[in-house]
Design a protein around this motif. Structure first.
Motif, short mmCIF file in Angstrom:
data_model
loop_
_atom_site.label_atom_id
_atom_site.label_comp_id
_atom_site.label_asym_id
_atom_site.label_seq_id
_atom_site.Cartn_x
_atom_site.Cartn_y
_atom_site.Cartn_z
N UNK A 206 47.30 45.31 44.76
CA UNK A 206 46.20 44.84 45.60
C UNK A 206 46.53 45.19 47.03
N UNK A 207 45.53 45.59 47.75
CA UNK A 207 45.79 45.77 49.17
C UNK A 207 44.75 44.99 49.95
N UNK B 36 50.06 43.99 47.69
CA UNK B 36 50.52 42.81 46.97
C UNK B 36 50.56 43.12 45.49
N UNK C 38 46.79 35.07 40.52
CA UNK C 38 46.93 34.19 41.68
C UNK C 38 46.52 34.88 42.97
N UNK C 39 46.99 36.11 43.13
CA UNK C 39 46.63 36.85 44.33
C UNK C 39 45.16 37.22 44.34
N UNK C 40 44.62 37.44 43.15
CA UNK C 40 43.25 37.92 43.05
C UNK C 40 42.28 36.75 43.05
N UNK C 41 42.73 35.61 42.55
CA UNK C 41 41.88 34.43 42.49
C UNK C 41 40.93 34.43 41.32
N UNK D 53 38.83 39.26 36.45
CA UNK D 53 39.00 40.51 37.18
C UNK D 53 40.44 41.01 37.02
N UNK E 187 36.28 30.26 45.99
CA UNK E 187 37.65 30.70 46.31
C UNK E 187 38.10 31.90 45.49
N UNK E 188 37.20 32.52 44.76
CA UNK E 188 37.62 33.65 43.94
C UNK E 188 37.09 34.99 44.43
N UNK F 125 39.52 36.72 49.77
CA UNK F 125 40.97 36.47 49.63
C UNK F 125 41.81 37.56 50.26
#
Lengths: 614, 439
Positions: free
Chosen positions: A214-215, A222, A227-230, A234, B311-312, B317
């Motif tokens: 992920x950027x 990242x 967790x990072x993506x939420x 996805x 929050x998704x 994010x």
């Protein structure tokens, strides 16, 4: 509390009638926005969704580890280590670029900023020195906008020793990358350029994986995680697009590092080819072509002066002599003997004793011993390497018989060794000169005489000679000399062709070969008390021997290098029940009875010490 | 009404939480969230308080309030220590005087318009031009002060209200029409100039875009030519009764608008110029000023019908969406709640606007009418500019979404406006009596 009368003020009605439009205005305003909202979110949703995904995805190739190369005992010949490439980040403004240049300067690295490309990272330097790498990773905040990436590099632990069998890798050239065949390579990839590295490129390379990072908007990367993506869904979707790298397969060679090292130390300065083969399987315990070069130098791009030195070396370090064709010289005589025995010509009454010189077709042919060998049996002729005897056998056989038997026992085919570029052996027949448009195209009988002692038009590579001696040692099996023992845990089999018949004849030849290393034999220097060795010397002439030259009989050291003879020594041991065969070929080192014989003895004794004959 | 505000405020709080969810995982750990909740409570108290204060009271103190707000703005500009030129610090709070100036301006200008209207309806003859100049000055002072903060978005509210109130003045259509034509043409000219800036150069560029004698001559000549052409065309085709002079004045106004726009372009700041340029073509500067618009559109579009969930949102994010707790909160809502959620927010805003416009219709006196009309305009302007900017149909101006965006001053000033409006409403005519006008 009301200050003004509650009845309507005058003129308010006209205002109201104007103002009726106001709620409509509010309504249309909201409607307009809703329409645009609908257009963006419902109609063009997929387009924007793809854009939002594209925003955050950074695809990264995960390099597959190149397969290791191990020797027969599992010792590492070629492995991988980490290399460090220095990059300047993409998308920098002019000011930031200036900062990058400043930090590069403080590290003492030159970089041409005019080549800067904003849309991708810019390679500044490959193979960063380890101290620099440490400096950069520990004090990374001191050097903004430049970063180091780790890439696996090939490492050849034994340097020159395995250059010819194993080969080397180097960065893939841009021309290769353009072709479809190399679609799974990129400009950081290494590709096998010679030897086994090239031959087994497909096995060793492996398949690169794909990692998705992920950027964020600042380009910070990242790990891909829910967790990072939420979002779990996805994450799963993106994670499905990832591929694990498939590492290249490790290959285990038949070579023995210790033996290889021992032999290489003996001959590293002279132009030579030495091979040792297991005559039950065809496994090559040792494969050396000397002098050699360090394959590690090709990795980083070779310095011009080093390259010039290698290129101008008269001993041709880059040439793999093991698969090049040479006159087999006297090592060919056992094959002549084999043909004659099969044709049952050895007991012919017409075979005359050797008097040092004999006239064939009105041409004087000499034996190497001026006084001659006298009357000899086949075994004795092999022992003494008597030219006159074999001239006579060759004359009786005729050139076509050589070709016939060579075809029969597959001597005229390439050995099938798993190296690229093996030369096809040359065994002439009557039509040979015609086919190859040599001179007038006609075969003259005296030329058969040269062939019968391994000179003239016959030419074999050392590996082919080894195979021929393997044939004698195994009493009629044509083995495939090979270097690959296992792929991972899978055994690899190479074909062995066993020929019925001729075993007694081979036994007679072996008897002669055994006598070569006896007292009085031409290969007496190879005689060893520890191992009983059968063998045959050979001396390939680099220059035609003139009468004048013969009378002079100068010391080999006084002749110019290029004109010295090329010695051979082919052997197998232990005599009687052979288990290994070896061939030693040297360029421009005098007679085969000297250096190659001594080296052969050393090899066999060394192998005895190593326990190969237990 | 309070409920609506409360719901909007709650949505705002939820998304402010969402905007910082990566940094503060717990809801109440987030200082922004806590602050906003306090603002909402204060706001609701303000609505309650102001809905019980008779709006007629404001008429008497309108001048003083206005002068006080101007003084405050002047103080912001020259005396008080400020944050970014917009906020002044009072203890631990930072207050935005321009928000207060909005209320004061509404109170005062409504009074001016009301006085004019009343005088005219009583039969006094008042010079319209003088009135326009007077109200124009009243508008220009806060406009200039806020504009130089610099806060173009908020500053635009003042002339916006003034222009629309002019339309509802009930007289002088021709003059006001000419004024509007002039202003519109200058705005259009400004856009045009910025759009073609750099692409036309040399002599023609100098003549068309310059400000010298040649340009003036060209425009005068063009206006005469066009007037003759249009006049003859209309005379023969439609039998129009407009005089040549009227048409010619129209063109003169039109061209002088365009001419003046050159001066405007040379005055506005480069970043504002950039915003207009990127509004015309966001992709001209993807990494720079176009970035916000592009990312905001991507956020909205990628939300789809049901959104990515609170929050998704990935745009949220991973920081792709800029200013997502203030100016671009609508994009955030669209991304995470999708079409459903953002339509819901739009509808709530629409209901509030509709309510206020009904109040204007129901007002029993002229002051109430102008007051609620101005309040409507302020909120409409904010909603429209903000959402339009989020969706990329209007240029980027730093305008928050009423009752949703983070920010205390605007929430409280908005609440005060709603409170005032509620008071006008409570004193207004019944629905039935309005129904007579509502056919």
């Amino acid at each position: 509390m009301v200050y003004f009368p509650s009845e309507q003020e005058p003129g308010l009605e006209s205002l109201r009638s104007h103002a009726k439009i106001i709620p409509y205005l509010a309504f249309f305003g909201v409607l307009l926005l809703s329409v645009q909202l609908f257009y963006l979110q419902i109609i063009e949703r997929d387009k924007y969704y793809a854009l939002s995904t594209k925003n955050l995805i950074h695809r990264e190739k995960v390099k597959a580890r190149r397969g290791k190369i191990l020797d027969r005992n599992g010792k590492l010949i070629a492995g991988n280590r980490m290399g460090y490439n220095l990059y300047v980040a993409s998308g920098l403004s002019k000011k930031e670029r200036l900062k990058a240049i400043t930090s590069l300067c403080s590290l003492g690295i030159k970089w041409d900023a005019r080549k800067y490309k904003t849309n991708r990272s810019n390679l500044v330097k490959r193979y960063l020195e380890y101290p620099l790498y440490l400096e950069l990773t520990i004090n990374s905040e001191k050097y903004p906008y430049i970063y180091v990436e780790e890439i696996p590099l090939r490492d050849y632990y034994y340097k020159e020793i395995f250059y010819h069998p194993v080969g080397y890798v180097s960065l893939i050239s841009p021309e290769y990358l353009k072709s479809k065949k190399y679609a799974n390579y990129d400009d950081n990839d290494y590709i096998g350029k010679s030897g086994l590295e090239k031959k087994y490129e497909g096995l060793l390379k492996g398949t690169d994986g794909l990692r998705i990072l992920l950027k964020d908007t600042y380009g910070k990367k990242m790990v891909l995680s829910s967790g990072n993506l939420g979002s779990e869904s996805l994450y799963k979707k993106l994670h499905a697009g990832e591929r694990e790298p498939k590492d290249g397969k490790d290959i285990i060679l038949t070579l023995d590092i210790l033996l290889q090292q021992f032999i290489y130390e003996e001959i590293k300065d002279i132009s030579a080819s030495v091979m040792v083969m297991d005559v039950s399987t065809g496994e090559l315990l040792s494969y050396i072509s000397s002098p050699s070069v360090d394959p590690n130098i090709f990795l980083q791009g070779i310095a011009i002066e080093v390259w010039e030195k290698i290129r101008s070396d008269a001993r041709h370090p880059l040439l793999d002599k093991g698969i090049e064709n040479f006159n087999p010289a006297s090592t060919f005589k056992p094959f002549t003997a084999y043909c004659a025995l099969m044709e049952d010509l050895t007991e012919e009454r017409s075979i005359k004793p050797c008097r040092g010189v004999m006239k064939f077709y009105n041409i004087k042919k000499h034996c190497w011993k001026r006084r001659g060998h006298g009357r000899e049996t086949l075994e004795e002729a092999i022992r003494d390497s008597c030219n006159i005897y074999f001239y006579q056998l060759g004359d009786l056989l005729g050139i076509n018989k050589f070709k016939e038997y060579a075809d029969k026992i597959h001597l005229s085919r390439p050995s099938g060794i798993d190296l690229l570029g093996e030369k096809t052996p040359v065994i002439p027949d009557l039509k040979f000169k015609f086919r190859n448009k040599i001179a007038d195209g006609r075969w003259y009988p005296p030329e058969t005489l040269d062939v019968s002692i391994g000179q003239g038009f016959v030419s074999l590579s050392p590996v082919k000679v080894l195979q021929l001696y393997g044939f004698f040692a195994s009493y009629g099996k044509m083995l495939t000399p090979h270097l690959l023992k296992r792929i991972g845990n899978e055994e690899v089999f190479f074909p062995t062709v066993a020929f019925e018949g001729g075993q007694e004849q081979i036994a007679r030849i072996n008897k002669g070969l055994e006598m070569v290393t006896s007292w009085g034999g031409t290969g007496w220097r190879a005689r060893s008390l520890k191992v009983k060795i059968s063998g045959k010397t050979g001396t390939m002439q680099s220059k035609r021997i003139t009468e004048y030259f013969k009378k002079l009989s100068p010391d080999q050291n006084e002749i110019p290098y290029k004109e010295r003879d090329n010695p051979w020594f082919a052997s197998f041991a232990p005599a009687g029940s052979p288990r290994f065969a070896a061939v030693v070929f040297m360029e421009h080192q005098g007679s085969g009875a000297y250096l190659p014989a001594i080296l052969t003895k050393k090899i066999w004794e060394r192998m005895k010490e190593m326990g190969y004959f237990d | 009404m309070i409920c609506l505000i409360f719901v909007l405020g709650t949505v705002g709080v939820l998304f402010i939480y969402s905007a910082f969810s990566t940094e503060h995982s717990a809801f109440l750990e987030n200082p922004m969230v806590v602050k906003q909740i306090i603002f909402i409570l204060i706001g609701i108290i303000m609505i309650a308080v102001f809905s019980h204060i008779d709006y007629s009271l404001y008429r008497r103190m309108a001048v003083f309030v206005y002068l006080f707000s101007i003084l405050l703005l002047l103080g912001t500009a020259y005396v008080f220590p400020t944050v970014k030129g917009r906020w002044i610090r009072i203890g631990f709070l930072s207050v935005q005087p321009s928000e207060f100036a909005k209320i004061a301006f509404i109170i005062y200008i409504s009074n001016l318009f009301r006085n004019y209207f009343m005088d005219r309806s009583k039969g006094y003859i008042i010079n319209l031009t003088l009135f326009i100049l007077k109200t124009g000055l009243v508008t220009l002072i806060p406009f200039y002060l806020v504009f130089s903060q610099p806060d173009l978005g908020t500053a635009m509210v003042f002339p916006g209200i003034w222009l629309v109130l002019m339309i509802f003045l009930g007289t002088g259509q021709r003059l006001i029409g000419g004024l509007l034509l002039f202003l519109l043409s200058s705005a259009g000219g400004m856009f045009l100039r910025i759009a073609v800036e750099g692409s036309i150069s040399g002599i023609w560029g100098n003549i068309f875009l310059g400000s010298g004698l040649w340009t003036v001559l060209l425009f005068v000549f063009a206006s005469i030519l066009l007037t003759m052409f249009l006049f003859l065309l209309m005379r023969f085709l439609t039998g129009s009764t407009l005089s040549v002079l009227t048409v010619w004045i129209m063109f003169i106004l039109f061209f002088s608008g365009i001419y003046i726009s050159g001066a405007v372009v040379s005055v506005i700041k480069p970043y504002q110029k950039n915003r207009i340029r990127t509004f015309i073509d966001p992709y001209s500067d993807i990494r720079g000023s176009g970035w916000n618009v592009i990312q905001s559109k991507i956020s909205i579009g990628s939300g789809g019908f049901s959104g990515k969930g609170l929050t998704k949102g990935t745009q949220n994010r991973l920081n792709f969406l800029p200013e997502r707790h203030t100016d671009f909160i609508f994009s955030l809502i669209s991304e995470e709640w999708g079409f459903r959620g953002s339509l819901f927010v739009l509808l709530l805003q629409g209901i509030i606007l509709f309510f206020i416009s009904m109040t204007a219709l129901r007002a029993t006196d002229v002051y109430g009418f102008y007051l609620s009309l101005s309040i409507l305009l302020v909120l409409l302007f904010h909603t429209f500019m903000n959402v339009g900017m989020n969706m990329g149909i209007l240029p980027v101006t730093g305008i928050p979404l009423p009752f949703v965006s983070y920010g205390g001053s605007f929430f409280i000033s908005g609440s005060i406006l709603i409170g005032i409006n509620l008071n006008v409403h409570s004193q207004g005519a019944t629905i039935k009596s309005v129904g007579a006008y509502w056919k």
